[in-house]
Write a protein that holds these residues in place. Structure first.
Motif, PDB file in Angstrom:
ATOM      1  N   GLN A 101      -0.867  -2.069   2.134  1.00 38.44           N
ATOM      2  CA  GLN A 101      -1.388  -3.346   2.604  1.00 38.44           C
ATOM      3  C   GLN A 101      -0.700  -4.512   1.901  1.00 38.44           C
ATOM      4  OE1 GLN A 101      -4.083  -3.692   5.137  1.00 38.44           O
ATOM      5  NE2 GLN A 101      -3.136  -1.695   5.416  1.00 38.44           N
ATOM      6  N   TYR A 233      -5.037   9.830   0.836  1.00 36.51           N
ATOM      7  CA  TYR A 233      -6.357   9.919   0.188  1.00 36.51           C
ATOM      8  C   TYR A 233      -6.390  11.071  -0.816  1.00 36.51           C
ATOM      9  CZ  TYR A 233      -8.703   6.411   3.081  1.00 36.51           C
ATOM     10  OH  TYR A 233      -9.093   5.224   3.666  1.00 36.51           O
ATOM     11  N   LYS A 267      -3.650   1.376  -7.535  1.00 34.65           N
ATOM     12  CA  LYS A 267      -5.102   1.257  -7.427  1.00 34.65           C
ATOM     13  C   LYS A 267      -5.586  -0.095  -7.948  1.00 34.65           C
ATOM     14  CE  LYS A 267      -6.285   6.191  -7.735  1.00 34.65           C
ATOM     15  NZ  LYS A 267      -6.985   7.225  -8.528  1.00 34.65           N
ATOM     16  N   GLY A 270      -4.767  -2.943  -5.485  1.00 34.56           N
ATOM     17  CA  GLY A 270      -5.105  -2.766  -4.077  1.00 34.56           C
ATOM     18  C   GLY A 270      -3.898  -2.673  -3.168  1.00 34.56           C
ATOM     19  N   GLU A 273      -5.205   0.175  -0.743  1.00 35.89           N
ATOM     20  CA  GLU A 273      -6.563  -0.052  -0.245  1.00 35.89           C
ATOM     21  C   GLU A 273      -7.004  -1.485  -0.552  1.00 35.89           C
ATOM     22  OE1 GLU A 273      -9.211   3.736  -0.336  1.00 35.89           O
ATOM     23  OE2 GLU A 273      -8.094   3.688  -2.228  1.00 35.89           O
ATOM     24  N   SER A 274      -6.814  -2.344   0.407  1.00 29.81           N
ATOM     25  CA  SER A 274      -7.299  -3.724   0.366  1.00 29.81           C
ATOM     26  C   SER A 274      -7.329  -4.214   1.804  1.00 29.81           C
ATOM     27  CB  SER A 274      -6.398  -4.605  -0.510  1.00 29.81           C
ATOM     28  OG  SER A 274      -5.061  -4.576  -0.064  1.00 29.81           O
ATOM     29  N   ALA A 277      -7.887  -2.177   5.366  1.00 30.66           N
ATOM     30  CA  ALA A 277      -7.865  -0.760   5.011  1.00 30.66           C
ATOM     31  C   ALA A 277      -9.103  -0.339   4.238  1.00 30.66           C
ATOM     32  CB  ALA A 277      -6.613  -0.439   4.193  1.00 30.66           C
ATOM     33  N   LEU A 278      -9.774  -1.275   3.583  1.00 27.90           N
ATOM     34  CA  LEU A 278     -10.977  -0.921   2.826  1.00 27.90           C
ATOM     35  C   LEU A 278     -12.063  -0.357   3.735  1.00 27.90           C
ATOM     36  CD1 LEU A 278     -11.202  -3.938   0.363  1.00 27.90           C
ATOM     37  CD2 LEU A 278     -10.729  -1.545  -0.227  1.00 27.90           C
ATOM     38  N   ILE A 282      -6.854   3.770   5.207  1.00 23.88           N
ATOM     39  CA  ILE A 282      -5.450   3.604   4.830  1.00 23.88           C
ATOM     40  C   ILE A 282      -4.581   3.566   6.089  1.00 23.88           C
ATOM     41  CG2 ILE A 282      -3.501   4.828   3.743  1.00 23.88           C
ATOM     42  CD1 ILE A 282      -5.452   5.766   1.576  1.00 23.88           C
ATOM     43  N   THR A 324     -11.256   8.767   5.473  1.00 26.73           N
ATOM     44  CA  THR A 324     -12.121   8.066   4.543  1.00 26.73           C
ATOM     45  C   THR A 324     -13.190   8.984   3.942  1.00 26.73           C
ATOM     46  OG1 THR A 324     -13.483   7.337   6.431  1.00 26.73           O
ATOM     47  CG2 THR A 324     -11.799   5.805   5.623  1.00 26.73           C
ATOM     48  N   LYS A 327     -12.336  10.288   0.297  1.00 24.75           N
ATOM     49  CA  LYS A 327     -12.663   9.439  -0.848  1.00 24.75           C
ATOM     50  C   LYS A 327     -14.143   9.526  -1.186  1.00 24.75           C
ATOM     51  CE  LYS A 327     -12.287   4.668  -2.518  1.00 24.75           C
ATOM     52  NZ  LYS A 327     -11.861   3.307  -2.196  1.00 24.75           N
TER      53      LYS A 327
END
Length: 328
Positions: A101, A233, A267, A270, A273-274, A277-278, A282, A324, A327
């Motif tokens: 992202q 992931y 991480k 982000g 994952e930001s 995508a959060l 992803i 997802t 996670k």
């Protein structure tokens, strides 16, 4: 090239079928920044999705983008600006997922020179940058009107020695790589500024393919995208030891310390994952984000407003919350 689809789509296939053979070309030597793809090979995720994937490592002498255009590999680790350039030049490739992202591109400065904000970098005498950066994000930097100037530019030769020797200089880098090397060589931590957090916000580490493959075999594209996302992931939150061994096999100069540092920074900032995508998973891309970045590039004169930039990507394969559950 990909074989005719013979495997059942998706995980959970119990009866053995022939796997679709596909190739994915990276944009540099194997590293943690490619970890999810190696993870999907190492833990069998690609096989669960009916794929036999070969990762074609990039590097200084590699020409993986050209191999994609010529049809000799099926997928490539492309980028947003590369997609715009392809449209401009009539090259029929398309971005189908954005693993990063945030582009990890940074500028660094010495810690004792009063450089506290990004625009403070304009005070430096020298900025070591590659040519690509000079004609893209440096144009954006100058357009901020905060004092960046052409006289600061000096070519970056992928050697930190000139930067280390000159406290009045800054240097480009990758969030996950160069700061670690500087700390190891010099014993001090540089000031780090992530361009993505300052407003220069293209997607990065993408899955790019030929438009013909999207049109003729969308199921294969979807399976590759989904399996790669699950791989990411698993790499970030599962046991990634086998993937890291594959990375070190392809790139023997890679160290465990560098890999751990890269994962930590991805991480922390982000990178993967930001934004959208959060919530949506992803790889997610949005029309709004693409439009905003395109308009910003038009605003600094890097792109022509008439470019049909929407031809450079499709959101059909992403933002489906794939993986997802790994996670959670």
């Amino acid at each position: 090239m990909a074989a005719t689809a013979l495997a059942l789509a998706g995980p959970g296939t119990e009866k053995a079928f022939a796997l679709d053979e596909v190739t994915y070309g990276t944009n540099w030597l194997a590293q943690a920044e490619h970890g999810g793809f190696y993870q999907a090979v190492a833990d069998g995720t690609y096989e669960k999705y009916g794929l036999k994937v070969t990762i074609v490592q990039g590097g200084p002498q590699a020409a993986n983008s050209a191999l994609l255009i010529s049809g000799k590999i099926d997928f490539y680790m492309g980028g947003t600006l590369g997609g715009f350039d392809a449209v401009k030049n009539g090259i029929p490739i398309v971005n189908v997922a954005a693993i990063f992202q945030k582009d990890p591109q940074i500028l660094m400065a010495h810690p004792d020179q009063g450089i506290e904000t990004f625009d403070d970098l304009a005070k430096l005498d020298t900025l070591f940058m590659g040519k690509d950066g000079y004609v893209t994000y440096f144009e954006w930097m100058k357009a901020r009107g905060t004092g960046f100037r052409d006289e600061q530019y000096k070519p970056y030769q992928f050697n930190p020695a000139p930067f280390l020797a000159d406290p009045k200089s800054g240097q480009q880098g990758y969030l996950t790589s160069e700061p670690y090397e500087i700390e190891n060589q010099a014993g001090w931590t540089p000031k780090v500024f992530l361009l993505a957090d300052e407003g220069f916000a293209p997607y990065s580490t993408m899955i790019t393919t030929q438009k013909s493959l999207v049109e003729e075999n969308p199921d294969l594209v979807q399976r590759f995208v989904d399996a790669s996302i699950v791989g990411w992931y698993n790499y970030l939150y599962g046991d990634n030891a086998a993937a890291n061994e594959l990375i070190k096999t392809d790139n023997p100069e890679m160290t465990d310390g560098q890999i751990a540092y890269s994962i930590e920074k991805m991480k922390e900032y982000g990178i993967i994952e930001s934004g959208a995508a959060l919530e949506m998973g992803i790889g997610c891309m949005t029309d709004e984000r693409y439009k905003s970045f395109f308009e910003s590039m038009v605003g600094i004169g890097l792109l022509d407003a008439s470019l049909d930039y929407e031809q450079s990507y499709t959101t059909d394969f992403v933002c489906k919350k794939t993986g997802t559950d790994v996670k959670s």
